[in-house]
Design a protein around this motif. Structure first.
Motif, PDB file in Angstrom:
ATOM      1  N   ILE A  33      72.668  37.040  97.124  1.00  0.00           N
ATOM      2  CA  ILE A  33      72.763  37.911  95.944  1.00  0.00           C
ATOM      3  C   ILE A  33      73.178  37.135  94.699  1.00  0.00           C
ATOM      4  CG2 ILE A  33      73.990  39.876  94.944  1.00  0.00           C
ATOM      5  CD1 ILE A  33      73.981  41.120  97.777  1.00  0.00           C
ATOM      6  N   PRO A  34      74.275  36.348  94.719  1.00  0.00           N
ATOM      7  CA  PRO A  34      74.593  35.574  93.512  1.00  0.00           C
ATOM      8  C   PRO A  34      73.535  34.519  93.187  1.00  0.00           C
ATOM      9  CG  PRO A  34      76.462  35.570  95.012  1.00  0.00           C
ATOM     10  CD  PRO A  34      75.331  36.216  95.718  1.00  0.00           C
ATOM     11  N   PHE A  35      72.942  33.925  94.212  1.00  0.00           N
ATOM     12  CA  PHE A  35      71.878  32.948  93.974  1.00  0.00           C
ATOM     13  C   PHE A  35      70.720  33.609  93.231  1.00  0.00           C
ATOM     14  CE2 PHE A  35      68.049  30.624  95.190  1.00  0.00           C
ATOM     15  CZ  PHE A  35      68.409  29.330  94.846  1.00  0.00           C
ATOM     16  N   TRP A  36      70.323  34.783  93.689  1.00  0.00           N
ATOM     17  CA  TRP A  36      69.253  35.527  93.024  1.00  0.00           C
ATOM     18  C   TRP A  36      69.651  35.874  91.587  1.00  0.00           C
ATOM     19  CZ3 TRP A  36      69.894  40.549  91.250  1.00  0.00           C
ATOM     20  CH2 TRP A  36      68.767  41.140  90.697  1.00  0.00           C
ATOM     21  N   ALA A  37      70.892  36.323  91.390  1.00  0.00           N
ATOM     22  CA  ALA A  37      71.342  36.718  90.052  1.00  0.00           C
ATOM     23  C   ALA A  37      71.319  35.538  89.088  1.00  0.00           C
ATOM     24  CB  ALA A  37      72.744  37.324  90.127  1.00  0.00           C
ATOM     25  N   VAL A  38      71.701  34.361  89.567  1.00  0.00           N
ATOM     26  CA  VAL A  38      71.707  33.180  88.696  1.00  0.00           C
ATOM     27  C   VAL A  38      70.288  32.690  88.434  1.00  0.00           C
ATOM     28  CG1 VAL A  38      72.388  30.741  88.591  1.00  0.00           C
ATOM     29  CG2 VAL A  38      74.031  32.461  89.335  1.00  0.00           C
ATOM     30  N   MET A  39      69.477  32.630  89.470  1.00  0.00           N
ATOM     31  CA  MET A  39      68.132  32.066  89.309  1.00  0.00           C
ATOM     32  C   MET A  39      67.210  32.959  88.480  1.00  0.00           C
ATOM     33  SD  MET A  39      68.358  29.139  90.589  1.00  0.00           S
ATOM     34  CE  MET A  39      66.667  28.619  90.556  1.00  0.00           C
ATOM     35  N   THR A  40      67.349  34.271  88.599  1.00  0.00           N
ATOM     36  CA  THR A  40      66.463  35.171  87.853  1.00  0.00           C
ATOM     37  C   THR A  40      67.037  35.553  86.496  1.00  0.00           C
ATOM     38  OG1 THR A  40      67.435  37.147  88.849  1.00  0.00           O
ATOM     39  CG2 THR A  40      65.516  36.166  89.970  1.00  0.00           C
ATOM     40  N   GLN A  41      68.300  35.228  86.259  1.00  0.00           N
ATOM     41  CA  GLN A  41      69.001  35.619  85.035  1.00  0.00           C
ATOM     42  C   GLN A  41      68.832  37.117  84.768  1.00  0.00           C
ATOM     43  OE1 GLN A  41      67.500  32.940  82.065  1.00  0.00           O
ATOM     44  NE2 GLN A  41      68.614  31.212  82.903  1.00  0.00           N
ATOM     45  N   ALA A  42      69.012  37.898  85.841  1.00  0.00           N
ATOM     46  CA  ALA A  42      68.825  39.344  85.770  1.00  0.00           C
ATOM     47  C   ALA A  42      69.935  40.025  84.969  1.00  0.00           C
ATOM     48  CB  ALA A  42      68.767  39.936  87.174  1.00  0.00           C
ATOM     49  N   ASP A  44      73.534  39.503  82.184  1.00  0.00           N
ATOM     50  CA  ASP A  44      74.100  38.598  81.187  1.00  0.00           C
ATOM     51  C   ASP A  44      75.092  37.656  81.875  1.00  0.00           C
ATOM     52  OD1 ASP A  44      76.987  40.101  79.920  1.00  0.00           O
ATOM     53  OD2 ASP A  44      75.728  41.020  81.437  1.00  0.00           O
ATOM     54  N   LYS A  45      75.531  36.625  81.139  1.00  0.00           N
ATOM     55  CA  LYS A  45      76.350  35.569  81.728  1.00  0.00           C
ATOM     56  C   LYS A  45      77.656  36.093  82.312  1.00  0.00           C
ATOM     57  CE  LYS A  45      78.203  31.025  80.600  1.00  0.00           C
ATOM     58  NZ  LYS A  45      78.351  29.994  79.559  1.00  0.00           N
ATOM     59  N   THR A  46      78.354  36.965  81.591  1.00  0.00           N
ATOM     60  CA  THR A  46      79.635  37.487  82.059  1.00  0.00           C
ATOM     61  C   THR A  46      79.471  38.291  83.344  1.00  0.00           C
ATOM     62  OG1 THR A  46      80.393  37.593  79.773  1.00  0.00           O
ATOM     63  CG2 THR A  46      81.648  38.846  81.398  1.00  0.00           C
ATOM     64  N   THR A  47      78.482  39.147  83.388  1.00  0.00           N
ATOM     65  CA  THR A  47      78.238  39.958  84.576  1.00  0.00           C
ATOM     66  C   THR A  47      77.881  39.081  85.770  1.00  0.00           C
ATOM     67  OG1 THR A  47      77.435  41.737  83.160  1.00  0.00           O
ATOM     68  CG2 THR A  47      76.893  41.890  85.495  1.00  0.00           C
ATOM     69  N   THR A  48      77.091  38.048  85.540  1.00  0.00           N
ATOM     70  CA  THR A  48      76.712  37.142  86.630  1.00  0.00           C
ATOM     71  C   THR A  48      77.931  36.411  87.177  1.00  0.00           C
ATOM     72  OG1 THR A  48      74.531  36.842  85.625  1.00  0.00           O
ATOM     73  CG2 THR A  48      75.211  35.216  87.248  1.00  0.00           C
ATOM     74  N   ILE A  49      78.828  35.961  86.291  1.00  0.00           N
ATOM     75  CA  ILE A  49      80.028  35.261  86.742  1.00  0.00           C
ATOM     76  C   ILE A  49      80.927  36.200  87.535  1.00  0.00           C
ATOM     77  CG2 ILE A  49      82.170  34.173  85.950  1.00  0.00           C
ATOM     78  CD1 ILE A  49      80.497  32.924  83.683  1.00  0.00           C
ATOM     79  N   VAL A  50      81.119  37.416  87.034  1.00  0.00           N
ATOM     80  CA  VAL A  50      81.957  38.393  87.745  1.00  0.00           C
ATOM     81  C   VAL A  50      81.349  38.719  89.108  1.00  0.00           C
ATOM     82  CG1 VAL A  50      82.780  40.786  87.707  1.00  0.00           C
ATOM     83  CG2 VAL A  50      82.983  39.358  85.662  1.00  0.00           C
TER      84      VAL A  50
END
Length: 111
Positions: A33-42, A44-50
């Motif tokens: 899930i985090p890998f997908w979120a980072v790779m697709t940039q689905a 914003d940056k803050t949400t992805t980090i959280v």
């Protein structure tokens, strides 16, 4: 008779194949899930980090439960408390070392 009880307790303390497979599947999902979120940039940056940090904490809990068999049952309570104490000591040593190094750097004279 006590040998059978000891063997049962020993076998019980180790996980079953189902337990290991559950832990493995959860670990893969919590990594994907985090890998997908980072790779697709689905997000914003803050949400992805959280999201990544939250799922990392959940994955730590999954590893502690399914692979290290740490829980608060009467049999596992001693191991869990020993692990938590060790983690506290390591956290203090690392955190205070960083603090000391940062403070020493701040107090250095610059030329």
């Amino acid at each position: 008779m006590s040998d059978l009880a000891n063997q049962a307790a020993h076998d019980e303390s180790h996980g079953s194949v189902k337990s290991y497979l559950t832990g493995f599947v959860l670990s893969v999902i919590l990594t994907a899930i985090p890998f997908w979120a980072v790779m697709t940039q689905a997000f914003d940056k803050t949400t992805t980090i959280v999201l990544a940090v939250t799922l990392a904490v959940v994955q730590i809990i999954v590893h502690l439960k399914y692979f290290l068999h740490l829980d608060f049952t009467p049999h596992g309570k001693e191991n869990t408390i020993a692990f938590l104490f060790s983690a506290l000591i390591i956290g203090l040593v690392v955190g205070l070392s960083i603090w000391i190094i940062y403070s020493a750097n701040a107090l250095m004279m610059y030329m």
